[in-house]
Write an enzyme that holds these catalytic residues in place. Structure first.
Site, short mmCIF file in Angstrom:
data_model
loop_
_atom_site.label_atom_id
_atom_site.label_comp_id
_atom_site.label_asym_id
_atom_site.label_seq_id
_atom_site.Cartn_x
_atom_site.Cartn_y
_atom_site.Cartn_z
N ARG A 125 -31.84 5.25 38.32
CA ARG A 125 -31.63 6.27 37.27
C ARG A 125 -30.31 7.02 37.40
NH1 ARG A 125 -37.04 7.10 38.16
NH2 ARG A 125 -38.29 5.97 36.65
N LYS A 147 -17.57 5.85 28.86
CA LYS A 147 -18.34 4.88 28.08
C LYS A 147 -18.54 3.64 28.95
CE LYS A 147 -16.21 4.46 23.95
NZ LYS A 147 -16.13 3.81 22.63
N GLU A 189 -2.26 -0.36 23.08
CA GLU A 189 -3.11 0.84 23.13
C GLU A 189 -2.28 2.09 23.46
OE1 GLU A 189 -6.33 0.83 22.32
OE2 GLU A 189 -7.12 -1.18 22.71
N LYS A 231 -6.03 10.87 26.11
CA LYS A 231 -7.43 10.44 26.03
C LYS A 231 -8.34 11.53 26.62
CE LYS A 231 -10.90 7.08 26.09
NZ LYS A 231 -11.41 5.76 26.35
N GLU A 241 -18.43 10.86 21.12
CA GLU A 241 -17.87 10.12 19.99
C GLU A 241 -18.54 10.46 18.67
OE1 GLU A 241 -17.67 5.61 19.68
OE2 GLU A 241 -15.92 6.12 20.82
N ARG A 245 -13.35 11.82 18.43
CA ARG A 245 -13.02 10.68 19.29
C ARG A 245 -12.73 9.43 18.47
NH1 ARG A 245 -16.13 9.48 25.09
NH2 ARG A 245 -15.01 7.55 25.50
N ASN A 249 -9.77 5.16 17.39
CA ASN A 249 -9.96 3.86 16.74
C ASN A 249 -8.83 3.49 15.79
OD1 ASN A 249 -12.25 3.02 17.98
ND2 ASN A 249 -13.62 4.00 16.52
N HIS A 252 -8.20 -0.07 15.10
CA HIS A 252 -9.38 -0.81 15.53
C HIS A 252 -10.29 -1.26 14.38
CE1 HIS A 252 -8.03 0.52 19.41
NE2 HIS A 252 -9.02 -0.08 20.03
N HIS A 256 -10.91 -4.93 14.97
CA HIS A 256 -12.20 -5.54 15.29
C HIS A 256 -12.51 -6.70 14.36
CE1 HIS A 256 -13.67 -1.67 17.45
NE2 HIS A 256 -13.19 -2.53 18.31
N HIS A 269 -7.82 -8.29 22.73
CA HIS A 269 -8.22 -7.10 21.97
C HIS A 269 -6.98 -6.26 21.58
CE1 HIS A 269 -10.23 -3.39 20.89
NE2 HIS A 269 -9.52 -2.76 21.80
N1 LIG Z 1 -15.36 1.76 28.15
C1 LIG Z 1 -14.38 1.93 27.31
O1 LIG Z 1 -14.12 3.03 26.82
C2 LIG Z 1 -13.53 0.73 26.96
C3 LIG Z 1 -12.31 0.93 26.30
C4 LIG Z 1 -11.50 -0.19 26.08
C5 LIG Z 1 -11.93 -1.46 26.46
N2 LIG Z 1 -13.14 -1.60 27.08
C6 LIG Z 1 -13.61 -2.92 27.51
O2 LIG Z 1 -12.69 -3.42 28.47
C7 LIG Z 1 -12.71 -4.85 28.45
C8 LIG Z 1 -11.29 -5.36 28.46
O3 LIG Z 1 -10.68 -4.89 29.62
P1 LIG Z 1 -9.22 -5.33 30.10
O4 LIG Z 1 -8.32 -5.42 28.94
O5 LIG Z 1 -8.90 -4.42 31.21
O6 LIG Z 1 -9.40 -6.82 30.54
P2 LIG Z 1 -10.32 -7.59 31.59
O7 LIG Z 1 -11.19 -6.71 32.38
O8 LIG Z 1 -10.94 -8.67 30.76
O9 LIG Z 1 -9.24 -8.22 32.56
C9 LIG Z 1 -8.29 -9.13 32.06
C10 LIG Z 1 -7.91 -10.16 33.12
O10 LIG Z 1 -7.01 -9.59 34.05
C11 LIG Z 1 -7.43 -9.88 35.38
N3 LIG Z 1 -6.94 -8.77 36.19
C12 LIG Z 1 -7.37 -7.51 36.24
N4 LIG Z 1 -6.56 -6.76 37.01
C13 LIG Z 1 -5.59 -7.58 37.47
C14 LIG Z 1 -4.44 -7.38 38.28
N5 LIG Z 1 -4.11 -6.18 38.74
N6 LIG Z 1 -3.67 -8.47 38.55
C15 LIG Z 1 -3.98 -9.68 38.04
N7 LIG Z 1 -5.02 -9.91 37.25
C16 LIG Z 1 -5.82 -8.86 36.96
C17 LIG Z 1 -8.91 -10.02 35.30
O11 LIG Z 1 -9.41 -10.84 36.35
C18 LIG Z 1 -9.07 -10.70 33.93
O12 LIG Z 1 -8.90 -12.09 34.04
C19 LIG Z 1 -13.50 -5.25 27.21
O13 LIG Z 1 -14.75 -5.70 27.61
C20 LIG Z 1 -13.62 -3.95 26.43
O14 LIG Z 1 -14.81 -3.89 25.67
C21 LIG Z 1 -13.94 -0.53 27.34
ZN LIG Z 2 -9.05 -0.73 22.06
#
Ligand SMILES: NC(=O)c1ccc[n+]([C@@H]2O[C@H](COP(=O)([O-])OP(=O)(O)OC[C@H]3O[C@@H](n4cnc5c(N)ncnc54)[C@H](O)[C@@H]3O)[C@@H](O)[C@H]2O)c1
Ligand SMILES: [Zn+2]
Length: 369
Positions: A125, A147, A189, A231, A241, A245, A249, A252, A256, A269
């Site tokens: 929990r 999030k 971004e 942010k 949100e 917030r 977007n 986005h 999306h 993305h």
């Molecule tokens: N929670 C939120 O508010 C929020 C906001 C934006 C995105 N997201 C989520 O984040 C995800 C995308 O995240 P991302 O863009 O960070 O990509 P990711 O986590 O998919 O990573 C991209 C690639 O980079 C590699 N990688 C990571 N760090 C590295 C480093 N320092 N050196 C070499 N390789 C490295 C990873 O192994 C992966 O192959 C999505 O699932 C999205 O929904 C969440």
């Molecule tokens: Zn985004």
């Protein structure tokens, strides 16, 4: 020697969360972590590729302050961002004897951060966690704001929770191993942050994009600090949100749709958001909400990040229909975040269908640039 750094605070209903930003911070992680939870058990959650690049540095940083890290690894491909990954990690935590006093450390990109965050939100929990993002998207976006969640077959991030991290450790040094395409995806971004609320950040990108792309330490630090600050400010005012917030977007709504129409494959993305910002800016232009000069500035900066992959050639009404397909959106809620000037956007609903369709057709000529 302690690295030079900055600390920012994200203020939410669950308290204040420090975001420490500094090159080389990983090697001193223990000093920071110790301030949070002395005497607790720590579990690093990461992926094999990220752990092999940065795990030993984090271990060293933890050990130097007498902290012991256990490690849990997960596949960080988007398709593995699923509940069964959370379940497997939870079983592993239990086997290791983790109780409610455990603290998780998410070392990786947004996928690792979202999964580890959701694991922390639900294990017994709720346990504490710390974000140690290693992608640009992670450092300026996904690690900040609490999030967390995983994907369902029917859509992305549909199962999740708000759970604020205890702290965020941002070491820009980790970006040195990030593939250029991932880095650029994050830069879109950052452009978004500039347009929605930070003209100085936008100017930095306008003037110094080549330094930013080359990973110049000073430019990178300023960029990270300004993006995180923006942010943090927005999250503090609208943690769940509900309204404000949503300005995050910008780019986005269209983005999306582009992502979904390419089955989340052809475009990262961030690249979809790059196209989405161009589309939203063109829409604002068509509606007479923004000056020609601002339109040019925004599109020029988006384009200076790099060449965007081509959009799929689809009829405009197909893309339009996709705008309503987002499971989290009710039809009446379709709302566009449109720029008014650099640093200010408006939430606009009741946009005529014809204007959106014309904008989408115009994008085809933007592609040809
Ligand atoms: N929670 C939120 O508010 C929020 C906001 C934006 C995105 N997201 C989520 O984040 C995800 C995308 O995240 P991302 O863009 O960070 O990509 P990711 O986590 O998919 O990573 C991209 C690639 O980079 C590699 N990688 C990571 N760090 C590295 C480093 N320092 N050196 C070499 N390789 C490295 C990873 O192994 C992966 O192959 C999505 O699932 C999205 O929904 C969440
Ligand atoms: Zn985004």
């Amino acid at each position: 020697m302690k690295p030079r750094g900055s600390v920012l605070w994200v203020r939410t209903s669950s308290g204040r969360c420090p975001v420490w930003i500094g090159a080389g911070l990983l090697g001193y992680a223990g000093r920071y972590l110790k301030r949070l939870r002395p005497g607790r058990r720590w579990f690093a959650v990461s992926s094999p590729p990220v752990w092999s690049l940065w795990g030993s540095e984090l271990q060293r940083g933890a050990r130097s302050a007498g902290l012991q890290l256990d490690t849990l690894l997960m596949d960080d491909r988007e398709e593995k961002k699923r509940l069964d990954t959370v379940e497997r990690l939870a079983e592993e935590l239990l086997r290791c004897g983790a109780d409610r006093g455990a603290t998780l450390l998410a070392l990786g990109g947004g996928v690792v951060g979202d999964v580890a965050g959701f694991l922390a939100a639900s294990y017994m929990r709720g346990v504490d966690y710390v974000q140690v993002p290693t992608t640009l998207v992670g450092q300026i976006d996904s690690a900040i704001g609490g999030k967390t969640g995983v994907n369902l077959r029917g859509g992305k991030n549909l199962l999740g929770a708000f759970h604020q991290p205890r702290a965020v450790l941002v070491d820009p040094g980790t970006l040195s191993t990030l593939p250029l395409r991932e880095y650029r995806a994050g830069l879109y971004e950052v452009v978004k942050c500039g347009v929605i609320g930070d003209p100085a950040l936008f100017r930095l990108l306008e003037r110094h994009m080549s330094s930013v792309l080359a990973g110049d330490e000073r430019a990178l630090h300023t960029m990270l600090v300004r993006s995180v600050r923006l942010k943090a400010r927005i999250v503090a005012r609208d943690e769940r949100e509900r309204n404000l917030r949503r300005v995050l977007n910008f780019g986005h709504t269209f983005g999306h749709a582009f992502e979904a129409l390419t089955n989340y494959r052809g475009l990262r993305h961030g690249e979809a958001v790059g196209w989405g910002m161009i589309a939203a800016t063109r829409l604002a232009e068509r509606l007479g909400r923004v000056s020609r000069e601002t339109v040019e500035r925004i599109i020029t900066v988006v384009r200076s990040v790099g060449a965007l992959p081509a959009l799929p050639r689809l009829p405009a009404d197909r893309v339009y229909a996709q705008l309503f397909a987002d499971k989290k959106r009710r039809e009446a809620d379709l709302c566009f975040i449109l720029p008014r000037r650099v640093g200010q956007v408006d939430m606009v609903s009741d946009v005529p269908r014809a204007a959106v369709l014309a904008t989408l057709r115009r994008l085809a000529s933007d592609q040809a640039l």
